[in-house]
Design a protein around this motif. Sequence first.
Motif, mmCIF file in Angstrom:
data_model
loop_
_atom_site.group_PDB
_atom_site.id
_atom_site.type_symbol
_atom_site.label_atom_id
_atom_site.label_comp_id
_atom_site.label_asym_id
_atom_site.label_seq_id
_atom_site.Cartn_x
_atom_site.Cartn_y
_atom_site.Cartn_z
ATOM 1 N N LEU A 19 44.777 40.279 36.576
ATOM 2 C CA LEU A 19 43.699 39.993 37.521
ATOM 3 C C LEU A 19 42.343 39.876 36.847
ATOM 4 O O LEU A 19 41.399 39.361 37.440
ATOM 5 N N GLY A 20 42.221 40.370 35.631
ATOM 6 C CA GLY A 20 40.950 40.297 34.909
ATOM 7 C C GLY A 20 39.886 41.222 35.449
ATOM 8 O O GLY A 20 38.697 40.977 35.283
ATOM 9 N N MET A 21 40.294 42.300 36.087
ATOM 10 C CA MET A 21 39.341 43.260 36.659
ATOM 11 C C MET A 21 39.400 44.551 35.872
ATOM 12 O O MET A 21 40.437 45.191 35.798
ATOM 13 N N SER A 22 38.279 44.940 35.278
ATOM 14 C CA SER A 22 38.280 46.180 34.517
ATOM 15 C C SER A 22 37.575 47.315 35.253
ATOM 16 O O SER A 22 37.976 48.465 35.164
ATOM 17 N N SER A 23 36.531 46.994 35.997
ATOM 18 C CA SER A 23 35.814 48.062 36.699
ATOM 19 C C SER A 23 36.396 48.320 38.085
ATOM 20 O O SER A 23 36.459 49.459 38.531
ATOM 21 N N ILE A 24 36.804 47.278 38.785
ATOM 22 C CA ILE A 24 37.433 47.426 40.099
ATOM 23 C C ILE A 24 38.911 47.131 39.916
ATOM 24 O O ILE A 24 39.290 46.042 39.504
ATOM 25 N N GLN A 25 39.750 48.102 40.221
ATOM 26 C CA GLN A 25 41.187 47.955 40.010
ATOM 27 C C GLN A 25 41.917 48.138 41.345
ATOM 28 O O GLN A 25 42.309 49.261 41.690
ATOM 29 N N PRO A 26 42.117 47.057 42.092
ATOM 30 C CA PRO A 26 42.682 47.194 43.436
ATOM 31 C C PRO A 26 44.128 47.693 43.456
ATOM 32 O O PRO A 26 44.471 48.545 44.281
#
Length: 117
Positions: A19-26
């Motif tokens: 997903l390319g999300m490092s700070s927000i991890q759903p």
Amino acid sequence: MLFCHLGNTILSLFDSLVLGMSSIQPASSVFGLVTFLTSIFATTRRLHDGNRRGWWQLIWLAPVFIFVAGYGSGMSNFMIVGGIAVIAFFVLLLVWLVTKGTEGDNRFGSNPLATDA
């Protein structure tokens, strides 16, 4: 616990790599919430097996206020006493959770391990 740690690690990697999300991890956040709620329910059921209310799992919160008061006022004695009390209540809760439940029925229902003859 192994399931929770592995699931959280795998989903954190999924969040960051796919997903390319490092700070927000759903994905890992939803997994953490689901496993957290499940652990609360399981702990409540285990305390009910020992004829104790589920609210006892919050016993470790009582001395946290002593610790915070000591930290806010700079009184290290309160911090030490509060820290020791938190650890003692965690140990007490752990003992309650590993102790065998009550024999037969209790105020929370019948014994789920009882065999009907």
